[in-house]
Design a protein around this motif. Sequence first.
Motif, PDB file in Angstrom:
ATOM      1  N   GLU A  71      40.556  36.837  29.098  1.00 34.06           N
ATOM      2  CA  GLU A  71      41.513  35.828  29.400  1.00 34.06           C
ATOM      3  C   GLU A  71      42.993  36.626  29.376  1.00 34.06           C
ATOM      4  O   GLU A  71      43.653  36.482  30.440  1.00 34.06           O
ATOM      5  N   LYS A  72      43.041  37.467  28.473  1.00 29.87           N
ATOM      6  CA  LYS A  72      44.381  38.283  27.948  1.00 29.87           C
ATOM      7  C   LYS A  72      44.728  39.222  29.311  1.00 29.87           C
ATOM      8  O   LYS A  72      45.793  39.372  29.599  1.00 29.87           O
ATOM      9  N   ALA A  73      43.495  39.780  29.708  1.00 30.07           N
ATOM     10  CA  ALA A  73      43.480  40.918  30.853  1.00 30.07           C
ATOM     11  C   ALA A  73      44.075  40.200  32.035  1.00 30.07           C
ATOM     12  O   ALA A  73      44.810  40.714  32.825  1.00 30.07           O
ATOM     13  N   LEU A  77      47.320  41.079  34.260  1.00 27.75           N
ATOM     14  CA  LEU A  77      47.317  41.509  35.652  1.00 27.75           C
ATOM     15  C   LEU A  77      47.935  40.788  36.411  1.00 27.75           C
ATOM     16  O   LEU A  77      48.742  41.062  37.391  1.00 27.75           O
ATOM     17  N   ASN A  78      47.912  39.267  36.240  1.00 27.51           N
ATOM     18  CA  ASN A  78      48.671  38.335  37.041  1.00 27.51           C
ATOM     19  C   ASN A  78      50.190  38.468  36.926  1.00 27.51           C
ATOM     20  O   ASN A  78      50.971  37.965  37.511  1.00 27.51           O
ATOM     21  N   ALA A  79      50.760  39.157  35.574  1.00 28.37           N
ATOM     22  CA  ALA A  79      52.110  39.331  35.443  1.00 28.37           C
ATOM     23  C   ALA A  79      52.724  40.495  36.313  1.00 28.37           C
ATOM     24  O   ALA A  79      53.817  40.537  36.401  1.00 28.37           O
ATOM     25  N   ASP A  84      46.684  45.399  44.285  1.00 23.87           N
ATOM     26  CA  ASP A  84      46.146  44.702  45.529  1.00 23.87           C
ATOM     27  C   ASP A  84      44.736  43.923  45.230  1.00 23.87           C
ATOM     28  O   ASP A  84      44.461  42.940  45.969  1.00 23.87           O
ATOM     29  N   PHE A  85      44.146  44.587  44.219  1.00 22.64           N
ATOM     30  CA  PHE A  85      42.866  43.969  43.979  1.00 22.64           C
ATOM     31  C   PHE A  85      42.328  44.516  42.389  1.00 22.64           C
ATOM     32  O   PHE A  85      42.906  45.477  41.963  1.00 22.64           O
ATOM     33  N   LEU A 108      37.783  35.166  35.675  1.00 28.48           N
ATOM     34  CA  LEU A 108      38.230  36.035  36.761  1.00 28.48           C
ATOM     35  C   LEU A 108      38.771  35.042  37.837  1.00 28.48           C
ATOM     36  O   LEU A 108      39.636  35.918  38.598  1.00 28.48           O
ATOM     37  N   ASN A 109      38.442  34.082  38.156  1.00 27.77           N
ATOM     38  CA  ASN A 109      38.993  33.348  39.221  1.00 27.77           C
ATOM     39  C   ASN A 109      40.266  33.087  38.995  1.00 27.77           C
ATOM     40  O   ASN A 109      41.010  32.549  40.280  1.00 27.77           O
ATOM     41  N   ARG A 110      40.772  33.191  37.837  1.00 30.29           N
ATOM     42  CA  ARG A 110      42.492  32.795  37.984  1.00 30.29           C
ATOM     43  C   ARG A 110      43.442  33.929  38.139  1.00 30.29           C
ATOM     44  O   ARG A 110      44.392  33.930  38.167  1.00 30.29           O
ATOM     45  N   LEU A 111      42.641  35.186  38.568  1.00 34.68           N
ATOM     46  CA  LEU A 111      43.418  36.219  38.972  1.00 34.68           C
ATOM     47  C   LEU A 111      43.998  35.978  40.411  1.00 34.68           C
ATOM     48  O   LEU A 111      43.513  35.238  41.181  1.00 34.68           O
TER      49      LEU A 111
END
Length: 268
Positions: A71-73, A77-79, A84-85, A108-111
């Motif tokens: 979750e922290k990752a 990454l969202n920050a 691109d992926f 992971l779907n929260r990415l």
Amino acid sequence: MRSLLRTGLLLLPLLAAGCDHIEYHPYDTDISGEQDINAKNIARIESACRGRQTVRFAMISDTQRWYDETEKAVEALNARDDIDFVLHGGDLSDFGLKKEFMWQRDILNRLRVPYVCLLGNHDCQGTGEAVFEKIFGPSDFAFTAADVRFVCLNTNAMEYDYSHPVPDFDFLEHEYGSFAPPARRTIFAMHVRPYDFQFNNNVAKVFEHYVVRFPQPLCCIFGHEHRWIEEDIFGDGMMYYGCPNIEKRTYILYTLTPDGYSYEKVDF
């Protein structure tokens, strides 16, 4: 059958301890929620990266049982606004349980960006491979980002007692024979590298022969060993890069440009 028995043995201590909140059935492959994720996200990746000169992707791996760190990752990454992926190097699960895959999928779907997942050796436990294929897709697949073809492979030979072609050279032959523009370079992604005990090392050199004959092979990336590795395994100039497990709170950031690639280890 061997993997199924091993999964049951690993779970006996949990059952004996009275962990009745863990629901487990070795044949349960009835999936709720999103399925066929890799194919959907590959379409997004290829569309977004078409015609691009520079592509940047992050690699994470071995998120099994480390849900908080995963979750922290995702938050880290969202920050960013320059990725691109995301490529997951395998071992989403510890015991191959349906719920493990679904929990990881939902995190992971929260990415904010598309992601694809490789099959890990732990993901082969029990009916884990069948669950993986329903949620994510085939264990061998490929996609193109800008001008780089990503050839993603199941290399967990030990989990099959060498009864299946792992790695699948027919798949590699097909990828080699169908290689076409816009792809002009290649990256190979796998969970287990050659000369790890999980790999079919009877064909390690044959595997490398295939790798180096692909158009402009850049590097091979993998997970499994829970540590950063940077090694020219065969002494032929082909670099193999291992991604730490997510417990280390590290991801690898790769940048692809027309001149080559670079990488950076990022702690979060």
